[in-house]
Design a protein around this motif. Structure first.
Motif, short mmCIF file in Angstrom:
data_model
loop_
_atom_site.label_atom_id
_atom_site.label_comp_id
_atom_site.label_asym_id
_atom_site.label_seq_id
_atom_site.Cartn_x
_atom_site.Cartn_y
_atom_site.Cartn_z
N SER A 92 -9.96 -6.45 13.06
CA SER A 92 -9.66 -5.96 11.80
C SER A 92 -10.75 -6.28 10.82
CB SER A 92 -8.46 -6.86 11.28
OG SER A 92 -7.78 -6.44 10.13
N GLU B 167 -3.27 2.33 18.96
CA GLU B 167 -3.24 1.14 18.28
C GLU B 167 -4.64 0.25 18.68
OE1 GLU B 167 -0.25 -2.84 19.00
OE2 GLU B 167 -0.17 -1.39 20.42
N ASP C 77 -5.47 -4.79 9.84
CA ASP C 77 -5.40 -4.04 8.56
C ASP C 77 -5.59 -2.33 8.79
OD1 ASP C 77 -5.82 -3.01 5.91
OD2 ASP C 77 -7.06 -4.39 5.03
N ARG C 78 -4.40 -1.88 8.82
CA ARG C 78 -4.41 -0.41 9.30
C ARG C 78 -5.10 0.24 8.33
NH1 ARG C 78 2.08 1.47 8.81
NH2 ARG C 78 2.27 0.86 6.66
N LYS C 79 -5.02 0.12 7.06
CA LYS C 79 -5.56 0.81 5.97
C LYS C 79 -7.21 0.91 5.95
CE LYS C 79 -2.04 0.69 2.25
NZ LYS C 79 -1.82 0.31 0.59
N LEU D 218 -5.50 6.89 14.69
CA LEU D 218 -5.12 5.78 14.01
C LEU D 218 -3.96 6.09 13.40
CD1 LEU D 218 -8.29 3.61 12.91
CD2 LEU D 218 -6.76 3.36 15.17
N PHE E 214 -0.76 6.80 15.07
CA PHE E 214 -0.07 5.45 15.67
C PHE E 214 0.60 4.67 14.71
CE2 PHE E 214 0.15 0.92 16.81
CZ PHE E 214 0.88 1.01 17.72
N TYR E 215 -0.29 4.41 13.53
CA TYR E 215 0.25 3.32 12.57
C TYR E 215 0.90 4.27 11.38
CZ TYR E 215 -2.65 0.01 14.40
OH TYR E 215 -3.37 -0.83 15.51
N TYR E 216 0.70 5.57 11.12
CA TYR E 216 1.48 6.27 10.14
C TYR E 216 2.53 7.38 10.61
CZ TYR E 216 -1.51 3.69 7.14
OH TYR E 216 -2.08 2.67 6.33
N ARG E 217 2.60 7.65 12.08
CA ARG E 217 3.41 8.55 12.35
C ARG E 217 2.93 10.12 12.00
NH1 ARG E 217 3.86 4.63 14.89
NH2 ARG E 217 5.78 3.31 15.63
#
Length: 370
Positions: free
Chosen positions: A266, A311, A335-337, A362, A365-368
């Protein structure tokens, strides 16, 4: 032969307890990418020279697809809990006597609101961003520091970088004349704070406190460098180079920028984002080709952490695998952003579709995102 190996591997997985399957997949995937790391690194470094970087300005890169349409798509969510006076994050709780201290860094969300508002043509978001900056600077004292903020040097670094970056992007945007007053207003204030950061005792203590965190070298460098760019202060840029050089010296051969003597998938991306901003605003600096090489190695290593699902693995992370809590008291995770931004921004800068593919993986996965 290869097919038989895959079949055998899947039979083994089916015999394992469910809780172990993800771990085994992560290790196998990581092992495969680690073997490819050096090959990928040689190819990347030979294919990408400084002259091949995009000539677009920062505002244009911030407007690129995934950043604009994913990271800036719900700006109202960034200020819904802001107080009418502009206090944000933990500072709201502090004003309500629900927290033991306040942190100037939580006002840095103003940067995201202002830049996102410029891109999405959202005046309400921009005004909310200015309110956050206003509340922060209302706490500034004569020497440029912020009265009683927690984690003084580090927290201040975040805020200085956010303000300087936002003002530079405003100047590049189609709305530069509309917000010229705000730029003129904040410029001397952020300059005063940056000068406080390089005062001898403050600098020595701050650098000592940052010792175990590589990403902080790039944060400090960008905070000082962008403020120097904004105000024409060459001494700030000189200090920024020192911090960049220190950060570059810490990168390991496998691309890891260590945090607390180990890797962290991260914080690796947090540091990369700040380094990318250095490249954008100082493309001709003699140290910039080394920064470009560092970023490429960092992203190649990060790709070894991305699982087939999209992920990011936290396996063996030193800070974000449940060990630390943030200012809010919540356990730190990926921290996906920052992860998405680091890949998407560099894809725009380099034109390299490989980084774009990782960014989309990414986002899915993180924002569909489709």
């Amino acid at each position: 032969m290869v097919k038989r190996r895959y079949i055998a591997a899947w039979i083994l997985l089916l015999l394992l307890p469910t809780t172990n399957i993800t771990m085994v997949l992560a290790k196998q995937y990581t092992s495969r990418f680690n073997r490819q790391f050096e090959v990928g690194l040689r190819r990347e470094q030979s294919n990408l020279s400084q002259s091949q970087l995009s000539q677009k300005i920062d505002f244009e890169h911030e407007s690129t697809g995934l950043i604009a349409n994913v990271l800036y798509r719900r700006l109202s969510g960034l200020y819904k809990s802001m107080m009418p006076n502009g206090a944000n994050g933990i500072n709201v709780r502090w004003l309500r006597h629900q927290a033991g201290g306040w942190y100037i860094e939580d006002q840095r969300t103003g940067e995201e609101l202002i830049i996102g508002g410029l891109i999405k043509n959202d005046p309400q978001a921009i005004e909310a961003g200015f309110k956050m900056f206003d509340w922060g600077f209302a706490q500034q004292v004569d020497d440029g520091s912020f009265f009683m903020t927690g984690d003084r040097f580090h927290s201040t670094s975040f805020f200085v970088e956010a303000v300087a970056h936002a003002l530079l992007v405003i100047q590049q945007s189609p709305h530069s004349k509309q917000y010229a007053f705000q730029v003129a207003k904040y410029k001397p204030l952020v300059h005063r704070t940056a000068r406080w950061m390089i005062s001898s005792k403050v600098w020595e203590q701050g650098i000592r406190g940052n010792r175990r965190y590589t990403h902080r070298r790039y944060l400090v460098a960008t905070a000082l460098g962008l403020t120097g760019k904004l105000t024409g202060d060459e001494e700030l840029i000189k200090y920024a180079r020192k911090s960049i050089e220190d950060g570059l010296s810490l990168q390991r051969p496998d691309g890891v920028n260590p945090e607390k003597n180990g890797h962290d998938s991260s914080y690796q991306m947090v540091g990369v984002i700040y380094a990318q901003r250095w490249v954008m605003y100082f493309p001709q600096d003699t140290i910039t080709p080394k920064v470009v090489a560092m970023i490429n190695k960092s992203l190649l290593w990060e790709q070894t952490r991305i699982l087939p699902s999209g992920e990011i693995s936290t396996e063996d992370n030193t800070r974000t695998a449940g060990q630390e809590k943030g200012r809010s008291g919540k356990v730190k995770g990926i921290d996906r952003k920052s992860a998405l931004r680091a890949f998407a921004y560099w894809a725009s800068v380099t034109g390299n579709l490989k980084w774009e593919e990782s960014a989309r993986q990414l986002a899915k996965f993180y924002y569909r995102m489709p």
